[in-house]
Design a protein around this motif. Structure first.
Motif, mmCIF file in Angstrom:
data_model
loop_
_atom_site.group_PDB
_atom_site.id
_atom_site.type_symbol
_atom_site.label_atom_id
_atom_site.label_comp_id
_atom_site.label_asym_id
_atom_site.label_seq_id
_atom_site.Cartn_x
_atom_site.Cartn_y
_atom_site.Cartn_z
ATOM 1 N N ILE A 70 -27.657 9.072 16.867
ATOM 2 C CA ILE A 70 -27.050 10.328 17.300
ATOM 3 C C ILE A 70 -27.066 11.323 16.141
ATOM 4 O O ILE A 70 -26.596 11.017 15.040
ATOM 5 C CB ILE A 70 -25.594 10.111 17.771
ATOM 6 C CG1 ILE A 70 -25.541 9.037 18.864
ATOM 7 C CG2 ILE A 70 -24.989 11.418 18.255
ATOM 8 C CD1 ILE A 70 -26.280 9.403 20.124
ATOM 9 N N ALA A 159 -28.061 8.445 28.412
ATOM 10 C CA ALA A 159 -27.578 9.821 28.578
ATOM 11 C C ALA A 159 -26.279 9.851 29.370
ATOM 12 O O ALA A 159 -25.368 10.623 29.050
ATOM 13 C CB ALA A 159 -28.640 10.672 29.270
ATOM 14 N N ILE A 162 -23.484 8.693 27.013
ATOM 15 C CA ILE A 162 -23.225 9.710 25.988
ATOM 16 C C ILE A 162 -22.485 10.896 26.602
ATOM 17 O O ILE A 162 -21.581 11.464 25.990
ATOM 18 C CB ILE A 162 -24.545 10.165 25.342
ATOM 19 C CG1 ILE A 162 -25.174 9.015 24.556
ATOM 20 C CG2 ILE A 162 -24.313 11.361 24.412
ATOM 21 C CD1 ILE A 162 -26.577 9.301 24.069
ATOM 22 N N LYS A 163 -22.861 11.260 27.823
ATOM 23 C CA LYS A 163 -22.201 12.385 28.490
ATOM 24 C C LYS A 163 -20.708 12.130 28.622
ATOM 25 O O LYS A 163 -19.885 13.017 28.353
ATOM 26 C CB LYS A 163 -22.816 12.604 29.872
ATOM 27 C CG LYS A 163 -22.167 13.754 30.643
ATOM 28 C CD LYS A 163 -22.779 13.919 32.027
ATOM 29 C CE LYS A 163 -22.113 15.061 32.782
ATOM 30 N NZ LYS A 163 -22.688 15.229 34.150
ATOM 31 N N LEU A 166 -19.028 12.550 25.256
ATOM 32 C CA LEU A 166 -18.938 13.953 24.843
ATOM 33 C C LEU A 166 -17.904 14.716 25.658
ATOM 34 O O LEU A 166 -17.246 15.621 25.144
ATOM 35 C CB LEU A 166 -20.305 14.615 24.968
ATOM 36 C CG LEU A 166 -21.386 14.092 24.021
ATOM 37 C CD1 LEU A 166 -22.717 14.774 24.304
ATOM 38 C CD2 LEU A 166 -20.985 14.303 22.565
ATOM 39 N N TYR A 177 -19.151 19.979 23.985
ATOM 40 C CA TYR A 177 -20.313 19.270 23.450
ATOM 41 C C TYR A 177 -21.251 18.818 24.567
ATOM 42 O O TYR A 177 -20.823 18.497 25.672
ATOM 43 C CB TYR A 177 -19.868 18.060 22.625
ATOM 44 C CG TYR A 177 -19.059 18.448 21.419
ATOM 45 C CD1 TYR A 177 -19.678 18.911 20.260
ATOM 46 C CD2 TYR A 177 -17.663 18.388 21.450
ATOM 47 C CE1 TYR A 177 -18.937 19.297 19.164
ATOM 48 C CE2 TYR A 177 -16.906 18.774 20.341
ATOM 49 C CZ TYR A 177 -17.551 19.233 19.204
ATOM 50 O OH TYR A 177 -16.811 19.622 18.122
ATOM 51 N N GLN A 179 -25.753 17.348 25.151
ATOM 52 C CA GLN A 179 -26.843 16.587 24.534
ATOM 53 C C GLN A 179 -28.182 17.071 25.050
ATOM 54 O O GLN A 179 -28.298 17.586 26.163
ATOM 55 C CB GLN A 179 -26.697 15.095 24.845
ATOM 56 C CG GLN A 179 -26.786 14.784 26.328
ATOM 57 C CD GLN A 179 -26.738 13.306 26.610
ATOM 58 O OE1 GLN A 179 -27.511 12.534 26.038
ATOM 59 N NE2 GLN A 179 -25.836 12.897 27.488
ATOM 60 N N GLN A 180 -29.177 16.905 24.214
ATOM 61 C CA GLN A 180 -30.548 17.234 24.591
ATOM 62 C C GLN A 180 -31.340 15.945 24.654
ATOM 63 O O GLN A 180 -31.026 14.978 23.957
ATOM 64 C CB GLN A 180 -31.187 18.184 23.579
ATOM 65 C CG GLN A 180 -32.493 18.801 24.059
ATOM 66 C CD GLN A 180 -33.051 19.775 23.043
ATOM 67 O OE1 GLN A 180 -33.493 19.385 21.972
ATOM 68 N NE2 GLN A 180 -33.020 21.063 23.363
ATOM 69 N N VAL A 196 -31.086 11.248 19.602
ATOM 70 C CA VAL A 196 -30.434 12.067 20.626
ATOM 71 C C VAL A 196 -29.700 13.202 19.918
ATOM 72 O O VAL A 196 -28.887 12.956 19.026
ATOM 73 C CB VAL A 196 -29.447 11.237 21.462
ATOM 74 C CG1 VAL A 196 -28.755 12.108 22.507
ATOM 75 C CG2 VAL A 196 -30.172 10.078 22.140
ATOM 76 N N ARG A 197 -29.995 14.419 20.297
ATOM 77 C CA ARG A 197 -29.409 15.593 19.650
ATOM 78 C C ARG A 197 -28.166 16.067 20.401
ATOM 79 O O ARG A 197 -28.195 16.245 21.625
ATOM 80 C CB ARG A 197 -30.428 16.723 19.602
ATOM 81 C CG ARG A 197 -31.685 16.393 18.798
ATOM 82 C CD ARG A 197 -31.414 16.405 17.321
ATOM 83 N NE ARG A 197 -32.639 16.171 16.546
ATOM 84 C CZ ARG A 197 -32.670 16.153 15.223
ATOM 85 N NH1 ARG A 197 -31.563 16.352 14.532
ATOM 86 N NH2 ARG A 197 -33.801 15.938 14.580
ATOM 87 N N ILE A 198 -27.089 16.283 19.650
ATOM 88 C CA ILE A 198 -25.841 16.782 20.226
ATOM 89 C C ILE A 198 -25.804 18.301 20.105
ATOM 90 O O ILE A 198 -26.024 18.853 19.026
ATOM 91 C CB ILE A 198 -24.615 16.171 19.525
ATOM 92 C CG1 ILE A 198 -24.699 14.643 19.565
ATOM 93 C CG2 ILE A 198 -23.325 16.661 20.164
ATOM 94 C CD1 ILE A 198 -24.761 14.054 20.950
ATOM 95 N N THR A 199 -25.536 18.960 21.232
ATOM 96 C CA THR A 199 -25.464 20.413 21.260
ATOM 97 C C THR A 199 -24.019 20.872 21.420
ATOM 98 O O THR A 199 -23.139 20.083 21.791
ATOM 99 C CB THR A 199 -26.298 20.971 22.431
ATOM 100 O OG1 THR A 199 -25.744 20.485 23.675
ATOM 101 C CG2 THR A 199 -27.738 20.520 22.327
#
Length: 433
Positions: A70, A159, A162-163, A166, A177, A179-180, A196-199
């Motif tokens: 991450i 995903a 992770i969602k 976040l 927050y 994710q991409q 995994v990129r966090i936006t």
């Protein structure tokens, strides 16, 4: 004296076909065992892998796929402790949850060994260079992986988890927050790692007037989810007004006061858990309840083994196309169904509840209600609020005692109240001395 000349090492004809990077025997044995489990999970015989020679098996795993990592999206601000939390939660999930429990295949097996197989068998130059028997097997395996779309299954599983993590970390009055989609990056010449990129999405706010006072509210929403952009939370008007002919969607906002009261009154859980209740209540369950005075509220929900349970209520108002959450009412407030029963039965006042600490969820965990007959009868026997204990039990040691001093304080209050029903203030003053 003649100089010693270095001898050139003569290469055997087989050395050109050797594995470019050699992994340890322990690593390879673990991979081979996982391969056989994966084949069984996908309806194939695990012995199919033995079609390949020892050297070919090693060659298949010359590039390892490491567990995902991450990282923040460049230019997006994400606290380091949040990155660590999401990383740890994801790894725990991948190791604990099964892609196929019967075959013993975890999502970690698929995220590492499964993706390594799919990546290798998708390289046509590698497959075409194999001798005929192994080439046929490799093509068969490639079709199997493409049919099951292992890569997409792994991405969707990770995903989704992770969602959820976040959503628990996002705060509408600070930052949301997201994710991409993941990307595979080389960590060294023998390993690939999915990143995994966090936006982040900064908060949205509006000003509104309530009871002749200007207030600020913040938009409740979910961050970017893979290719889906930031989405603001809404609630259908039909949930609030049953039988309504149109189903207009209202944007959900919450003022800072409500967030503060929420943290203050749901005070027994970790911040991330409190955020989970916040997300479930306002964005998922959206359970509408009518208060004793006719006001409508959204139930604050906490999940437990016996289902979703109410631990408080969000009071709200509607202004145009917006639903504005004003505050969090505790479970024993005189303005909510459960609290009204206690309030009427014992003729308590809001000040009584506050002095006794009954306006906070910690009251149920610190006070031994079983020692106070009148409270036990109303709260446990009639209202069945003993479920509040079950929500917290998994986070609390069984040997952890109640607060004896606080229990005695509350017990003495109700004992004296039975003796002097009308003198609440005097009783409290005596107890506070």
């Amino acid at each position: 004296m003649a100089k010693n000349k270095k001898r050139k090492k003569v290469q055997s004809p087989h050395q050109n076909q050797s594995v470019s990077i050699k992994h340890s025997k322990t690593y390879l044995d673990a991979c081979y065992a996982a391969v056989r489990r994966i084949f069984r999970a996908m309806g194939e015989d695990g012995s199919l892998f033995d079609t390949f020679t020892k050297r070919q098996k090693q060659d298949i795993f010359r590039i390892a796929v490491s567990p995902p990592r991450i990282m923040p999206m460049p230019g997006h601000k994400v606290p380091r402790q949040y990155l660590r939390y999401v990383q740890e939660e994801l790894i725990t999930y991948l190791k604990r949850e099964y892609f196929n429990k019967e075959a013993g295949v975890t999502w970690m097996d698929m995220a590492t060994v499964g993706q390594a197989l799919q990546l290798m068998f998708s390289v046509e130059s590698y497959v075409n260079a194999l001798p005929e028997p192994q080439r046929e097997t490799a093509n068969r395996l490639r079709e199997m992986f493409e049919k099951h779309d292992i890569f997409s299954l792994v991405q969707e599983s990770m995903a989704g988890h992770i969602k959820i993590s976040l959503m628990m970390l996002s705060q509408p009055n600070f930052r949301i927050y997201g994710q991409q989609g993941g990307e595979h990056k080389a960590t060294n010449k023998a390993s690939l790692q999915q990143v995994v990129r966090i936006t982040t999405h900064e908060c949205q706010s509006l000003r509104f007037k309530y009871r002749n006072k200007e207030r600020t509210a913040f938009r409740v929403g979910t961050g970017q989810f893979m290719s889906i952009p930031y989405t603001g939370a809404t609630i259908a008007m039909s949930k609030i007004i049953p039988g309504i002919t149109h189903d207009r969607q209202l944007n959900i906002y919450i003022q800072s006061h409500a967030i503060h009261r929420f943290k203050e009154r749901i005070d027994t859980f970790y911040p991330i858990m409190r955020n989970e209740f916040f997300v479930i209540s306002l964005m998922m369950a959206q359970r509408i309840v009518r208060s004793p005075n006719g006001m409508q509220m959204i139930a604050c929900i906490a999940p437990c083994d016996s289902g979703e349970k109410t631990i408080g209520y969000f009071a709200f108002t509607i202004d145009g196309d917006n639903l504005l959450v004003l505050t969090l009412l505790p479970l024993l407030s005189h303005n909510v169904p459960e609290g009204r029963v206690l309030y009427d039965r014992l003729n308590l006042s809001p000040d009584d509840l506050k002095y006794l600490g009954m306006d906070k969820l910690s009251f149920f965990y610190e006070v031994d209600i079983a020692q106070i007959p009148i409270l036990k009868q109303i709260l446990f026997d009639e209202l069945h609020l003993d479920y509040v204990h079950t929500i917290y039990n998994s986070f609390r040691s069984k040997d952890e005692p109640f607060n004896e001093k606080r229990t005695l304080f509350v017990k003495n209050f109700f004992q004296k109240l039975e003796e002097q029903p009308a003198d609440h203030t005097e009783i409290l003053d005596d107890l506070m001395e």
